[in-house]
Design an enzyme around this catalytic site. Structure first.
Site, PDB file in Angstrom:
ATOM      1  N   ARG A  50      -8.621 -46.544  -7.683  1.00 48.26           N
ATOM      2  CA  ARG A  50      -7.563 -45.716  -7.076  1.00 48.26           C
ATOM      3  C   ARG A  50      -7.686 -45.730  -5.543  1.00 48.26           C
ATOM      4  NH1 ARG A  50      -2.700 -43.650  -6.245  1.00 48.26           N
ATOM      5  NH2 ARG A  50      -2.720 -41.499  -5.487  1.00 48.26           N
ATOM      6  N   ILE A 102     -10.869 -35.948 -11.222  1.00 46.73           N
ATOM      7  CA  ILE A 102     -11.047 -37.218 -10.488  1.00 46.73           C
ATOM      8  C   ILE A 102      -9.808 -38.106 -10.662  1.00 46.73           C
ATOM      9  CG2 ILE A 102     -12.396 -39.382 -10.499  1.00 46.73           C
ATOM     10  CD1 ILE A 102     -14.866 -37.536 -11.149  1.00 46.73           C
ATOM     11  N   HIS A 103      -9.173 -38.027 -11.818  1.00 49.24           N
ATOM     12  CA  HIS A 103      -7.956 -38.816 -12.071  1.00 49.24           C
ATOM     13  C   HIS A 103      -6.708 -38.179 -11.444  1.00 49.24           C
ATOM     14  CE1 HIS A 103     -10.457 -40.907 -14.983  1.00 49.24           C
ATOM     15  NE2 HIS A 103      -9.490 -41.773 -15.220  1.00 49.24           N
ATOM     16  N   GLY A 104      -6.864 -36.977 -10.860  1.00 46.14           N
ATOM     17  CA  GLY A 104      -5.704 -36.305 -10.258  1.00 46.14           C
ATOM     18  C   GLY A 104      -4.597 -36.094 -11.287  1.00 46.14           C
ATOM     19  N   GLU A 157     -19.782 -25.901 -36.116  1.00 44.45           N
ATOM     20  CA  GLU A 157     -21.222 -25.844 -36.460  1.00 44.45           C
ATOM     21  C   GLU A 157     -21.902 -24.692 -35.712  1.00 44.45           C
ATOM     22  OE1 GLU A 157     -22.894 -28.462 -38.462  1.00 44.45           O
ATOM     23  OE2 GLU A 157     -21.000 -29.472 -38.838  1.00 44.45           O
ATOM     24  N   THR A 208     -20.535 -21.462 -32.865  1.00 46.27           N
ATOM     25  CA  THR A 208     -20.000 -21.429 -31.490  1.00 46.27           C
ATOM     26  C   THR A 208     -21.144 -21.397 -30.470  1.00 46.27           C
ATOM     27  OG1 THR A 208     -19.970 -19.013 -31.518  1.00 46.27           O
ATOM     28  CG2 THR A 208     -17.948 -20.129 -32.243  1.00 46.27           C
TER      29      THR A 208
HETATM   30  C1  LIG Z   1     -10.585 -28.200 -36.687  1.00 47.62           C
HETATM   31  C2  LIG Z   1     -11.845 -27.428 -36.913  1.00 47.62           C
HETATM   32  C3  LIG Z   1     -12.877 -28.023 -37.597  1.00 47.62           C
HETATM   33  C4  LIG Z   1     -14.071 -27.349 -37.781  1.00 47.62           C
HETATM   34  N1  LIG Z   1     -15.073 -27.948 -38.464  1.00 47.62           N
HETATM   35  C5  LIG Z   1     -16.245 -27.294 -38.641  1.00 47.62           C
HETATM   36  C6  LIG Z   1     -17.305 -27.892 -39.366  1.00 47.62           C
HETATM   37  O1  LIG Z   1     -17.185 -29.019 -39.862  1.00 47.62           O
HETATM   38  N2  LIG Z   1     -18.453 -27.200 -39.521  1.00 47.62           N
HETATM   39  C7  LIG Z   1     -18.605 -25.954 -38.980  1.00 47.62           C
HETATM   40  O2  LIG Z   1     -19.679 -25.364 -39.124  1.00 47.62           O
HETATM   41  N3  LIG Z   1     -17.610 -25.366 -38.290  1.00 47.62           N
HETATM   42  C8  LIG Z   1     -16.444 -25.993 -38.118  1.00 47.62           C
HETATM   43  N4  LIG Z   1     -15.448 -25.390 -37.428  1.00 47.62           N
HETATM   44  C9  LIG Z   1     -15.677 -24.039 -36.862  1.00 47.62           C
HETATM   45  C10 LIG Z   1     -15.488 -22.918 -37.885  1.00 47.62           C
HETATM   46  O3  LIG Z   1     -14.410 -23.201 -38.737  1.00 47.62           O
HETATM   47  C11 LIG Z   1     -15.218 -21.570 -37.176  1.00 47.62           C
HETATM   48  O4  LIG Z   1     -14.047 -21.671 -36.375  1.00 47.62           O
HETATM   49  C12 LIG Z   1     -16.378 -21.165 -36.280  1.00 47.62           C
HETATM   50  O5  LIG Z   1     -17.566 -21.054 -37.038  1.00 47.62           O
HETATM   51  C13 LIG Z   1     -16.118 -19.809 -35.590  1.00 47.62           C
HETATM   52  O6  LIG Z   1     -15.750 -18.864 -36.533  1.00 47.62           O
HETATM   53  P1  LIG Z   1     -14.360 -18.104 -36.411  1.00 47.62           P
HETATM   54  O7  LIG Z   1     -13.288 -19.093 -36.097  1.00 47.62           O
HETATM   55  O8  LIG Z   1     -14.211 -17.244 -37.613  1.00 47.62           O
HETATM   56  O9  LIG Z   1     -14.534 -17.235 -35.100  1.00 47.62           O
HETATM   57  P2  LIG Z   1     -15.049 -15.736 -35.017  1.00 47.62           P
HETATM   58  O10 LIG Z   1     -16.296 -15.562 -35.806  1.00 47.62           O
HETATM   59  O11 LIG Z   1     -13.897 -14.842 -35.267  1.00 47.62           O
HETATM   60  O12 LIG Z   1     -15.442 -15.657 -33.475  1.00 47.62           O
HETATM   61  C14 LIG Z   1     -14.502 -15.418 -32.422  1.00 47.62           C
HETATM   62  C15 LIG Z   1     -15.278 -15.331 -31.118  1.00 47.62           C
HETATM   63  O13 LIG Z   1     -16.241 -14.276 -31.169  1.00 47.62           O
HETATM   64  C16 LIG Z   1     -17.537 -14.785 -30.950  1.00 47.62           C
HETATM   65  N5  LIG Z   1     -18.487 -14.067 -31.815  1.00 47.62           N
HETATM   66  C17 LIG Z   1     -18.397 -13.863 -33.154  1.00 47.62           C
HETATM   67  N6  LIG Z   1     -19.471 -13.191 -33.601  1.00 47.62           N
HETATM   68  C18 LIG Z   1     -20.259 -12.995 -32.528  1.00 47.62           C
HETATM   69  C19 LIG Z   1     -21.512 -12.361 -32.333  1.00 47.62           C
HETATM   70  N7  LIG Z   1     -22.187 -11.802 -33.354  1.00 47.62           N
HETATM   71  N8  LIG Z   1     -22.020 -12.329 -31.082  1.00 47.62           N
HETATM   72  C20 LIG Z   1     -21.360 -12.888 -30.044  1.00 47.62           C
HETATM   73  N9  LIG Z   1     -20.172 -13.492 -30.159  1.00 47.62           N
HETATM   74  C21 LIG Z   1     -19.633 -13.550 -31.383  1.00 47.62           C
HETATM   75  C22 LIG Z   1     -17.464 -16.250 -31.313  1.00 47.62           C
HETATM   76  O14 LIG Z   1     -18.491 -16.999 -30.689  1.00 47.62           O
HETATM   77  C23 LIG Z   1     -16.071 -16.603 -30.809  1.00 47.62           C
HETATM   78  O15 LIG Z   1     -16.128 -16.817 -29.424  1.00 47.62           O
HETATM   79  C24 LIG Z   1     -14.225 -26.035 -37.251  1.00 47.62           C
HETATM   80  C25 LIG Z   1     -13.170 -25.422 -36.578  1.00 47.62           C
HETATM   81  C26 LIG Z   1     -11.999 -26.104 -36.398  1.00 47.62           C
HETATM   82  C27 LIG Z   1     -10.888 -25.440 -35.633  1.00 47.62           C
END
Ligand SMILES: Cc1cc2nc3c(=O)[nH]c(=O)nc-3n(C[C@H](O)[C@H](O)[C@H](O)COP(=O)(O)OP(=O)(O)OC[C@H]3O[C@@H](n4cnc5c(N)ncnc54)[C@H](O)[C@@H]3O)c2cc1C
Length: 213
Positions: free
Chosen positions: A101, A170-172, A196, A198
């Site tokens: 670029r 970097i790609h703007g 797996e 958060t």
């Molecule tokens: C397309 C897709 C594929 C997925 N595939 C997988 C997979 O193969 N295997 C897998 O394990 N998961 C997978 N997930 C993630 C899983 O389905 C959940 O989304 C994830 O475990 C979070 O749970 P929740 O969505 O119920 O969020 P919630 O539990 O409702 O959490 C919402 C928010 O609150 C926070 N939170 C919740 N409890 C606490 C606590 N006690 N202390 C602090 N913060 C907290 C969370 O970190 C998050 O920021 C996938 C998600 C998507 C969208």
């Protein structure tokens, strides 16, 4: 996974294998997602769905949760590696683009602001790689690796998110349109901070390993 004994808490959860076509088992719509769009995601519905004993996953009822936790420890290494891969791709694209670029009389790679972004990307990606290799090595050696897997997954997924964001910068403006793949890396890697466990959950796992209650 289903609760097979409501009184036993996490030890009352069992995993089953349910074949497509089983009566009462239906698959919901294909979800419209931010990223990882090449991998379809749908809700699964089980309505009066009878699953026979021989479809229990594991030796006996109630092993579902412990099995899932063991799977998650190993899976976290893979999610870390997935985030690292996306971060590395974002890095490679950034190096290539910054050299090609031309802006204000030369390639943007001669600008210190761009160089520092790329140098930081290289540094953090190398650190993420070492953490992933540490967790994977412990696992291969049959040593406990749950804490190291959580550390590696947490760090690599946050570095992946950060690095892909830097790559767009970097790609703007080109980074924001789909012709340049970095916007896809940015969308895809977000899942690594959620799946797996958060990033918040990884921090809880690490704190538990540190003996903090
Ligand atoms: C397309 C897709 C594929 C997925 N595939 C997988 C997979 O193969 N295997 C897998 O394990 N998961 C997978 N997930 C993630 C899983 O389905 C959940 O989304 C994830 O475990 C979070 O749970 P929740 O969505 O119920 O969020 P919630 O539990 O409702 O959490 C919402 C928010 O609150 C926070 N939170 C919740 N409890 C606490 C606590 N006690 N202390 C602090 N913060 C907290 C969370 O970190 C998050 O920021 C996938 C998600 C998507 C969208």
């Amino acid at each position: 996974m289903a609760k097979t004994d409501l009184k036993k808490g996490v030890h009352g959860i069992t995993a089953f294998i349910v074949d497509k076509g089983t009566k009462g088992f239906t698959i919901g719509k294909k979800e419209d997602k931010l990223g990882c769009r090449g991998s379809p995601t749908s809700q699964l519905y089980f309505d009066d769905c009878f699953v026979p004993d021989e479809r229990v996953l594991g030796k006996k009822l109630g092993e579902g949760f412990t099995g899932a936790m063991k799977t998650l420890d190993a899976g976290r290494i893979s999610i870390g590696a997935m985030a690292l891969g996306l971060g590395e791709a974002a890095y490679a694209k950034s190096v290539e683009y910054s050299r090609s670029r031309q802006a204000f009389g030369g390639p943007i790679s001669r600008l210190q602001a761009i160089q520092w972004k790329i140098a930081d990307m290289r540094t953090r990606l190398d650190a993420a790689r070492l953490l992933i290799q540490k967790a994977a090595t412990l696992k291969d050696q049959g040593e406990p690796f749950g804490n190291e897997a959580a550390v590696a997954k947490l760090y690599a997924s946050e570095v992946g998110m950060w690095a892909t964001s830097q790559a767009i910068q970097i790609h703007g403006g080109n980074g924001y349109i789909t012709d340049y793949e970095v916007e896809r890396y940015f969308r895809d890697v977000k899942l690594c901070e959620i799946g797996e466990g958060t990033s918040e959950v990884q921090r809880m796992v690490i704190a538990k390993h540190l003996g903090l209650r």
